[in-house]
Design an enzyme around this catalytic site. Structure first.
Site, PDB file in Angstrom:
ATOM      1  N   ASN A 210      16.643  -5.087   1.670  1.00  0.00           N
ATOM      2  CA  ASN A 210      15.378  -4.981   0.787  1.00  0.00           C
ATOM      3  C   ASN A 210      15.486  -3.779  -0.092  1.00  0.00           C
ATOM      4  O   ASN A 210      16.364  -2.948  -0.109  1.00  0.00           O
ATOM      5  CB  ASN A 210      14.041  -4.873   1.786  1.00  0.00           C
ATOM      6  CG  ASN A 210      14.129  -3.737   2.518  1.00  0.00           C
ATOM      7  OD1 ASN A 210      13.926  -2.668   2.114  1.00  0.00           O
ATOM      8  ND2 ASN A 210      13.936  -4.247   3.795  1.00  0.00           N
ATOM      9  N   ASP A 279      12.918  -8.414   9.470  1.00  0.00           N
ATOM     10  CA  ASP A 279      12.691  -9.164  10.445  1.00  0.00           C
ATOM     11  C   ASP A 279      13.434 -10.152  11.152  1.00  0.00           C
ATOM     12  O   ASP A 279      13.400 -10.624  12.369  1.00  0.00           O
ATOM     13  CB  ASP A 279      11.455  -9.989  10.256  1.00  0.00           C
ATOM     14  CG  ASP A 279      10.048  -9.119   9.940  1.00  0.00           C
ATOM     15  OD1 ASP A 279       9.993  -8.081  10.445  1.00  0.00           O
ATOM     16  OD2 ASP A 279       9.445  -9.198   8.742  1.00  0.00           O
ATOM     17  N   LYS A 289      35.874 -11.596   6.311  1.00  0.00           N
ATOM     18  CA  LYS A 289      35.107 -11.918   5.052  1.00  0.00           C
ATOM     19  C   LYS A 289      35.024 -13.465   5.084  1.00  0.00           C
ATOM     20  O   LYS A 289      36.361 -14.093   5.319  1.00  0.00           O
ATOM     21  CB  LYS A 289      35.901 -11.541   3.731  1.00  0.00           C
ATOM     22  CG  LYS A 289      35.290 -11.405   2.533  1.00  0.00           C
ATOM     23  CD  LYS A 289      35.969 -10.994   1.433  1.00  0.00           C
ATOM     24  CE  LYS A 289      35.182 -11.659   0.308  1.00  0.00           C
ATOM     25  NZ  LYS A 289      36.300 -11.925  -1.096  1.00  0.00           N
ATOM     26  N   PRO A 306      14.245  -7.379  16.799  1.00  0.00           N
ATOM     27  CA  PRO A 306      13.137  -6.781  17.542  1.00  0.00           C
ATOM     28  C   PRO A 306      11.937  -6.378  16.630  1.00  0.00           C
ATOM     29  O   PRO A 306      12.276  -5.932  15.582  1.00  0.00           O
ATOM     30  CB  PRO A 306      13.831  -5.830  18.416  1.00  0.00           C
ATOM     31  CG  PRO A 306      15.120  -5.579  17.911  1.00  0.00           C
ATOM     32  CD  PRO A 306      15.398  -6.650  17.261  1.00  0.00           C
ATOM     33  N   ASP A 307      11.004  -6.307  17.110  1.00  0.00           N
ATOM     34  CA  ASP A 307       9.807  -5.731  16.438  1.00  0.00           C
ATOM     35  C   ASP A 307       9.776  -4.310  16.793  1.00  0.00           C
ATOM     36  O   ASP A 307       9.327  -4.082  17.912  1.00  0.00           O
ATOM     37  CB  ASP A 307       8.445  -6.326  16.555  1.00  0.00           C
ATOM     38  CG  ASP A 307       7.220  -5.656  15.587  1.00  0.00           C
ATOM     39  OD1 ASP A 307       7.482  -4.392  15.355  1.00  0.00           O
ATOM     40  OD2 ASP A 307       6.619  -6.356  15.037  1.00  0.00           O
ATOM     41  N   PHE A 325       3.213   1.262   8.763  1.00  0.00           N
ATOM     42  CA  PHE A 325       2.939   0.863   7.299  1.00  0.00           C
ATOM     43  C   PHE A 325       2.721  -0.763   7.356  1.00  0.00           C
ATOM     44  O   PHE A 325       3.077  -1.304   8.331  1.00  0.00           O
ATOM     45  CB  PHE A 325       3.932   1.475   6.416  1.00  0.00           C
ATOM     46  CG  PHE A 325       3.866   2.600   5.731  1.00  0.00           C
ATOM     47  CD1 PHE A 325       3.982   3.826   6.676  1.00  0.00           C
ATOM     48  CD2 PHE A 325       3.699   2.904   4.587  1.00  0.00           C
ATOM     49  CE1 PHE A 325       3.831   5.001   6.063  1.00  0.00           C
ATOM     50  CE2 PHE A 325       3.401   3.973   4.095  1.00  0.00           C
ATOM     51  CZ  PHE A 325       3.565   5.078   4.832  1.00  0.00           C
ATOM     52  N   LYS A 339      -1.880  -5.961  12.382  1.00  0.00           N
ATOM     53  CA  LYS A 339      -0.522  -5.231  12.863  1.00  0.00           C
ATOM     54  C   LYS A 339      -1.078  -3.732  13.547  1.00  0.00           C
ATOM     55  O   LYS A 339      -0.234  -3.229  14.410  1.00  0.00           O
ATOM     56  CB  LYS A 339       0.119  -4.764  11.270  1.00  0.00           C
ATOM     57  CG  LYS A 339       1.107  -5.899  10.923  1.00  0.00           C
ATOM     58  CD  LYS A 339       1.599  -5.616   9.589  1.00  0.00           C
ATOM     59  CE  LYS A 339       2.400  -6.857   9.087  1.00  0.00           C
ATOM     60  NZ  LYS A 339       2.977  -6.667   7.796  1.00  0.00           N
ATOM     61  N   LYS A 343       0.544  -3.592  17.151  1.00  0.00           N
ATOM     62  CA  LYS A 343       1.811  -2.788  17.497  1.00  0.00           C
ATOM     63  C   LYS A 343       1.074  -1.335  18.195  1.00  0.00           C
ATOM     64  O   LYS A 343       1.745  -0.575  18.025  1.00  0.00           O
ATOM     65  CB  LYS A 343       2.457  -2.388  16.082  1.00  0.00           C
ATOM     66  CG  LYS A 343       2.891  -3.485  15.529  1.00  0.00           C
ATOM     67  CD  LYS A 343       3.664  -3.335  14.027  1.00  0.00           C
ATOM     68  CE  LYS A 343       3.976  -4.833  13.488  1.00  0.00           C
ATOM     69  NZ  LYS A 343       5.310  -4.712  12.920  1.00  0.00           N
TER      70      LYS A 343
END
Ligand code: PMT
Length: 399
Positions: A210, A279, A289, A306-307, A325, A339, A343
């Site tokens: 990301n 995630d 490859k 896993p979180d 965050f 969250k 968490k």
């Protein structure tokens, strides 16, 4: 308020507000600081070096070329000696030179050489302050961690009304005192910060990731270090250099992040998770490859990671403060609150990553700080500034 033993270097540039700097020098001296003054040639047109020499009880440095041998030693000496560097008043010209790294006189040379925290109190005509060039220079300097104080708005010496008046000496000195107070407030604490993007490998040459640059997490780690904490940064891919003094634990995938956090988190007083972990990961990671096939479409199956924050939350130690965050594109606060609870966090920093200037790979951010009994809006600001606000809130919640 005590600045005993602090070495403060003040750079004075050529503006009418230079006379106010006499009061800054005398206030800092009264608080116990040892003050050294460097004046630009233009500053000496507004106020004499003798004034500052008398108030600071130190030799005033005015120009590189007056006595080369003495000053050459001196510019390195003051750059090294400074616990804090203040430029007040800071003209548009010195801000531009600082932004570009120009070192063509005693003040700009010393500023370039110093590793001390730099504060600048701009003072100029409103047109010069609002000029795109000045605003861009200010943004560059803020991104590098220069603390801007003001400018205030009001009637200016040129007759204009608007932004550009140097902040009052009492306010400037207050910021400096606050900085030194803060510099001590995390001493003895262990702070762990996560930053950057994880990479989920498909094969040896391809991965899913990301846009996280790590800038937010690194800004927090830097701020915690400045405030005296022992800092560990667990980081994925980042695009910004990590400053010295921070212990680093590089990771690649979310699973690596999980393993590192389960190992590292129990030792920490504060854990702040600004990283952007994936995630999901590829279910079938290839060791060679992947070859192009004759198929027009192929399907790659993703499986849940896993979180990490939730796992750290489940293992929360007494006295630990956990901060997460929330990167949202809609229903910012409702999603962030979920969250926070899920968490087991003490504080969540909710950023709407669709807003210009917020979220991924920007120098700035916009956030709402949410905790059990309250919330606080944080408008558009440098990530370095938001980092300080987050740490202020952490310290407040720890009581
Ligand atoms: O790195 P920058 O370019 O400066 O950008 C900053 C940022 C946008 C990445 C940062 O401000 C931010 O929002 N970080 C959190 C990104 C994220 O993963 O948000 P989330 O809402 O999906 O996750 C919520 C929390 O759980 C986060 O603290 C995250 O670190 C954590 N998490 C998420 C997924 C996962 N599998 N494990 C986790 O621990």
């Amino acid at each position: 308020m005590n600045l005993q033993g602090k070495e403060i270097v003040i750079g004075i540039t050529g503006g009418i507000a230079a006379y106010k700097s006499a009061e800054i020098v005398s206030r800092l001296r009264r608080l116990g600081a040892n003050v050294h003054v460097i004046m630009t040639r233009n500053a000496t047109e507004f106020i004499t070096p003798l004034t500052f020499q008398t108030l600071s009880a130190n030799q005033v440095v005015t120009d590189t070329f007056q006595a080369p041998e003495y000053w050459q030693v001196e510019h390195v000496a003051l750059a090294k000696l400074a616990d804090l560097f203040l430029v007040a008043p800071a003209t548009a010209n010195i801000l531009a030179k600082m932004a570009c790294g120009i070192a063509d006189d005693m003040l700009s040379t010393t500023l370039l050489a110093t590793k001390a925290p730099i504060f600048a109190a701009p003072a100029m005509n409103t047109g010069m302050w609002t000029a795109e060039a000045t605003q861009q220079n200010v943004a560059i300097l803020k991104a590098r961690g220069v603390h801007m104080i003001g400018p205030d708005s009001g009637r200016l010496a040129c007759g204009d009304d608007g932004a550009g008046r140097m902040s009052e000496p009492a306010d400037i000195v207050k910021e400096i005192v606050l900085f030194f107070d803060k510099a001590e407030d995390m001493k003895g604490m262990k702070v762990l910060v996560t930053a950057g993007a994880t990479r989920e490998r498909l094969d040896p040459v391809r991965f899913m990731t990301n846009d996280s640059s790590g800038k937010m997490g690194i800004a927090i780690a830097e701020a915690a270090l400045r405030r005296g904490a022992e800092v560990t940064l667990v980081h994925g891919a980042v695009t910004k250099a990590i400053p010295g003094g921070i212990r680093t634990v590089p990771v690649e995938s979310t699973q690596d992040l999980y393993d590192a956090m389960i190992r590292e988190a129990p030792e920490q007083d504060v854990v702040i998770q600004a990283a952007a972990p994936a995630d999901y990961r590829f279910r079938d990671r290839q060791n060679s490859k992947m070859k192009k096939t004759a198929e027009k479409e192929i399907t790659l199956v993703l499986t849940e990671n896993p979180d990490v924050a939730a796992a750290v939350g489940e293992r929360k130690k007494p006295g630990q403060t956990l901060v997460g965050f929330a990167a949202e594109t809609d229903d910012l606060e409702a999603n962030a609150e979920k969250k926070l609870k899920k968490k087991h966090l003490d504080l969540i920093v909710a950023n709407d990553v669709t807003k210009p200037g917020a979220g991924f790979n920007t120098e700035t951010n916009i956030a709402t700080l949410i905790w059990e009994n309250g919330r606080e809006e944080q408008p558009l600001q440098q990530k370095s500034e938001l980092a300080e606000k987050i740490l202020d809130k952490v310290m407040e919640l720890r009581g």
